[in-house]
Design an enzyme around this catalytic site. Structure first.
Site, PDB file in Angstrom:
ATOM      1  N   GLU A   1       0.617  -1.317  -0.196  1.00 19.37           N
ATOM      2  CA  GLU A   1       0.098   0.029   0.039  1.00 19.37           C
ATOM      3  C   GLU A   1       0.808   1.071  -0.132  1.00 19.37           C
ATOM      4  OE1 GLU A   1      -4.200  -1.751   2.068  1.00 19.37           O
ATOM      5  OE2 GLU A   1      -2.362  -1.285   3.509  1.00 19.37           O
TER       6      GLU A   1
ATOM      7  N   GLY B   1       6.883  -1.743   6.134  1.00 19.34           N
ATOM      8  CA  GLY B   1       8.227  -2.224   5.876  1.00 19.34           C
ATOM      9  C   GLY B   1       9.396  -1.587   6.684  1.00 19.34           C
TER      10      GLY B   1
ATOM     11  N   CYS C   1       3.329   8.710   1.127  1.00 22.21           N
ATOM     12  CA  CYS C   1       4.000   7.727   2.254  1.00 22.21           C
ATOM     13  C   CYS C   1       4.086   6.284   1.434  1.00 22.21           C
ATOM     14  CB  CYS C   1       2.896   7.538   3.246  1.00 22.21           C
ATOM     15  SG  CYS C   1       3.430   6.280   4.478  1.00 22.21           S
TER      16      CYS C   1
ATOM     17  N   CYS D   1      -0.438   5.636   9.587  1.00 22.49           N
ATOM     18  CA  CYS D   1       0.907   5.073   9.935  1.00 22.49           C
ATOM     19  C   CYS D   1       0.538   3.475  10.607  1.00 22.49           C
ATOM     20  CB  CYS D   1       1.787   5.793  10.851  1.00 22.49           C
ATOM     21  SG  CYS D   1       2.540   6.995   9.947  1.00 22.49           S
TER      22      CYS D   1
ATOM     23  N   CYS E   1       1.998  -2.279  15.684  1.00 22.35           N
ATOM     24  CA  CYS E   1       2.008  -1.896  14.379  1.00 22.35           C
ATOM     25  C   CYS E   1       1.191  -3.201  13.609  1.00 22.35           C
ATOM     26  CB  CYS E   1       3.225  -1.807  13.914  1.00 22.35           C
ATOM     27  SG  CYS E   1       3.378  -1.706  12.025  1.00 22.35           S
TER      28      CYS E   1
ATOM     29  N   CYS F   1       6.680  -7.197   7.130  1.00 25.68           N
ATOM     30  CA  CYS F   1       7.626  -6.572   7.829  1.00 25.68           C
ATOM     31  C   CYS F   1       8.099  -7.634   9.032  1.00 25.68           C
ATOM     32  CB  CYS F   1       7.540  -5.133   8.787  1.00 25.68           C
ATOM     33  SG  CYS F   1       8.844  -4.494   9.553  1.00 25.68           S
TER      34      CYS F   1
ATOM     35  N   CYS G   1       6.910  -5.069  15.609  1.00 22.59           N
ATOM     36  CA  CYS G   1       6.376  -4.107  16.725  1.00 22.59           C
ATOM     37  C   CYS G   1       5.048  -4.313  17.414  1.00 22.59           C
ATOM     38  CB  CYS G   1       6.586  -2.913  16.112  1.00 22.59           C
ATOM     39  SG  CYS G   1       8.430  -2.445  15.579  1.00 22.59           S
TER      40      CYS G   1
HETATM   41  N1  SAH Z   1       9.550   0.368   9.713  1.00 24.15           N
HETATM   42  C1  SAH Z   1       9.716   1.884   9.914  1.00 24.15           C
HETATM   43  C2  SAH Z   1       9.102   2.554   8.811  1.00 24.15           C
HETATM   44  C3  SAH Z   1       7.480   2.179   8.646  1.00 24.15           C
HETATM   45  S1  SAH Z   1       6.469   2.495  10.135  1.00 24.15           S
HETATM   46  C4  SAH Z   1       9.768   2.240  11.246  1.00 24.15           C
HETATM   47  O1  SAH Z   1       9.232   1.471  12.256  1.00 24.15           O
HETATM   48  O2  SAH Z   1      10.103   3.508  11.680  1.00 24.15           O
HETATM   49  C5  SAH Z   1       6.094   4.150  10.032  1.00 24.15           C
HETATM   50  C6  SAH Z   1       5.991   4.800  11.482  1.00 24.15           C
HETATM   51  O3  SAH Z   1       4.500   4.439  11.806  1.00 24.15           O
HETATM   52  C7  SAH Z   1       6.792   4.085  12.516  1.00 24.15           C
HETATM   53  O4  SAH Z   1       7.220   5.532  13.381  1.00 24.15           O
HETATM   54  C8  SAH Z   1       5.815   3.435  13.360  1.00 24.15           C
HETATM   55  O5  SAH Z   1       6.392   3.191  14.624  1.00 24.15           O
HETATM   56  C9  SAH Z   1       4.566   4.230  13.316  1.00 24.15           C
HETATM   57  N2  SAH Z   1       3.473   3.273  13.520  1.00 24.15           N
HETATM   58  C10 SAH Z   1       3.076   1.720  13.548  1.00 24.15           C
HETATM   59  N3  SAH Z   1       2.259   1.373  13.930  1.00 24.15           N
HETATM   60  C11 SAH Z   1       1.414   2.689  14.225  1.00 24.15           C
HETATM   61  C12 SAH Z   1       0.086   2.931  14.902  1.00 24.15           C
HETATM   62  N4  SAH Z   1      -0.679   1.852  14.687  1.00 24.15           N
HETATM   63  N5  SAH Z   1      -0.174   4.297  14.990  1.00 24.15           N
HETATM   64  C13 SAH Z   1       0.580   5.103  14.812  1.00 24.15           C
HETATM   65  N6  SAH Z   1       1.759   5.085  14.273  1.00 24.15           N
HETATM   66  C14 SAH Z   1       2.355   3.654  14.177  1.00 24.15           C
HETATM   67 FE1  SF4 Z   2       7.866  -2.063  13.452  1.00 30.46          FE
HETATM   68 FE2  SF4 Z   2       8.128  -0.366  11.502  1.00 30.46          FE
HETATM   69 FE3  SF4 Z   2       7.964  -2.933  10.816  1.00 30.46          FE
HETATM   70 FE4  SF4 Z   2       5.615  -1.904  11.979  1.00 30.46          FE
HETATM   71  S1  SF4 Z   2       6.841  -1.489   9.932  1.00 30.46           S
HETATM   72  S2  SF4 Z   2       6.641  -3.545  12.682  1.00 30.46           S
HETATM   73  S3  SF4 Z   2       6.655   0.053  13.158  1.00 30.46           S
HETATM   74  S4  SF4 Z   2       9.580  -1.772  11.923  1.00 30.46           S
END
Ligand code: SAH
Ligand code: SF4
Length: 343
Positions: free
Chosen positions: A91, A162, A104, A336, A118, A111, A115
């Site tokens: 996406e 990712g 974005c 995000c 996420c 990924c 986390c």
């Molecule tokens: N993997 C990278 C980039 C993609 S995630 C990273 O983790 O930075 C992009 C951003 O979205 C990151 O800051 C991540 O922590 C945040 N994010 C993930 N899940 C989210 C959620 N449910 N609500 C708000 N931000 C979120």
């Molecule tokens: Fe963590 Fe970013 Fe991967 Fe989501 S996309 S699992 S925030 S590293």
């Protein structure tokens, strides 16, 4: 099976030409069709002879994105689901905000870093995107932006699906085409790479002198808490990450942004704010407080209005350059961390 020509360098295309009796200047033409003009079929390469086009066509295919679905939020955010040549889906999102038009984009299918807050993290990793699959999201969203809002795309953030630093080579190659005249010719200044914090790769980015804006997904300035919500923290300590960011700053002179999602009763107390202040004060930086976007199957909630206020006020008073980033495109799960190919 045909090979993906977008994986080839200019040199490799030239060699293919030489090996197949095609004049070498044709390689530059083909390369320019592929990247500068984002052409998706050899038959459109009008300045290449029919014979040469058919030689290419026998050997190669052009990796392209197919729009599978598109949704528009009440706030103007547009989420596009792209189908890849192997039927995987990713996406990309266009986020309009006054004159600021942000794409974005995704760097991987899924990924691997899991986390806990996420949506993408629940998918696991299927594969890395190729440079062209990353680049073509930008090309598509940029066109969409002009069509829909009559404005050029101004910013690109690697904040879709990712971890960009775990697909380093292809992400860098995509940035090459986004920024040079071989592709879109946009400035590095308009690109933000967001990472969960892989110190070794942050150092590499600095050594390679890639002058993008760097955002670190911090989300906890306490080692134990961070390890709990971001498993990647187990192999990259807060100290290692901070050192690598300092190194990045020393090499590129680019201010680092810390991203911090406020999760209710997890990381939103004043003690947490204190730790955040102490952690970030060593570096010329900004702190982006992010409103959490709820993910159905996960157990986190966004922090309350009051706690959010207090948290931000505390940091402000300490002189931290802090701002709150509100969620966009919530009604279509385009925010995000909500990108997980629902349906
Ligand atoms: N993997 C990278 C980039 C993609 S995630 C990273 O983790 O930075 C992009 C951003 O979205 C990151 O800051 C991540 O922590 C945040 N994010 C993930 N899940 C989210 C959620 N449910 N609500 C708000 N931000 C979120
Ligand atoms: Fe963590 Fe970013 Fe991967 Fe989501 S996309 S699992 S925030 S590293």
């Amino acid at each position: 099976m045909k090979k993906d020509i977008t994986q080839l360098t200019k040199e490799e295309i030239k060699n293919f030409c030489l090996d197949n009796g095609i004049k070498s200047y044709v390689s530059s033409q083909v390369f320019s069709w592929l990247w500068n003009k984002s052409c998706s079929s050899f038959s459109d390469m009008s300045n290449v002879s029919l014979k040469d086009r058919s030689i290419f066509d026998k050997e190669f295919f052009i990796n392209d994105l197919i729009v599978e679905e598109e949704e528009e939020s009440t706030d103007g955010t547009i989420k596009t689901k792209f189908k890849l040549f192997d039927n995987n889906c990713i996406e990309g999102v266009l986020i309009p905000k006054n004159k600021r038009m942000t794409a974005c984009i995704s760097s991987q299918v899924g990924c691997s870093l899991s986390c806990s807050f996420c949506a993408t993290g629940t998918l696991g990793l299927t594969r890395n995107l190729t440079a062209s699959e990353i680049y073509k999201q930008v090309v598509y969203i940029s066109k969409k932006c002009l069509e829909k809002y009559d404005e050029p795309l101004t910013n690109i953030v690697f904040m879709g699906m990712g971890e960009p630093l775990l697909n380093y080579k292809n992400v860098l190659r995509s940035i090459h085409f986004i920024t040079t005249d071989e592709g879109l010719g946009m400035s590095y200044k308009r690109i933000t790479l967001s990472t969960s914090g892989i110190s070794k790769m942050i150092r590499k980015l600095a050594d390679d002198n890639v002058k993008v804006n760097l955002a670190l997904s911090l989300h906890a300035a306490n080692e134990n808490l961070r390890k709990k919500i971001m498993p990647i923290g187990k192999s990259n300590s807060l100290e290692e990450i901070r050192d690598s960011l300092k190194y990045y700053f020393s090499k590129t002179k680019k201010k680092v942004t810390y991203e911090y999602i406020l999760l209710r009763d997890v990381n939103d107390s004043i003690e947490d704010a204190q730790e955040l202040f102490l952690y970030t004060k060593h570096l010329n930086s900004k702190v982006n407080i992010i409103e959490y976007n709820q993910v159905e199957e996960l157990n986190f909630k966004k922090s309350s209005y009051e706690k959010t206020e207090k948290f931000i006020n505390y940091l402000s008073k300490k002189g931290v350059n802090v701002s709150l980033r509100r969620s966009r495109g919530k009604d279509i799960n385009a925010a995000c961390g909500q990108l997980a190919n629902k349906n």
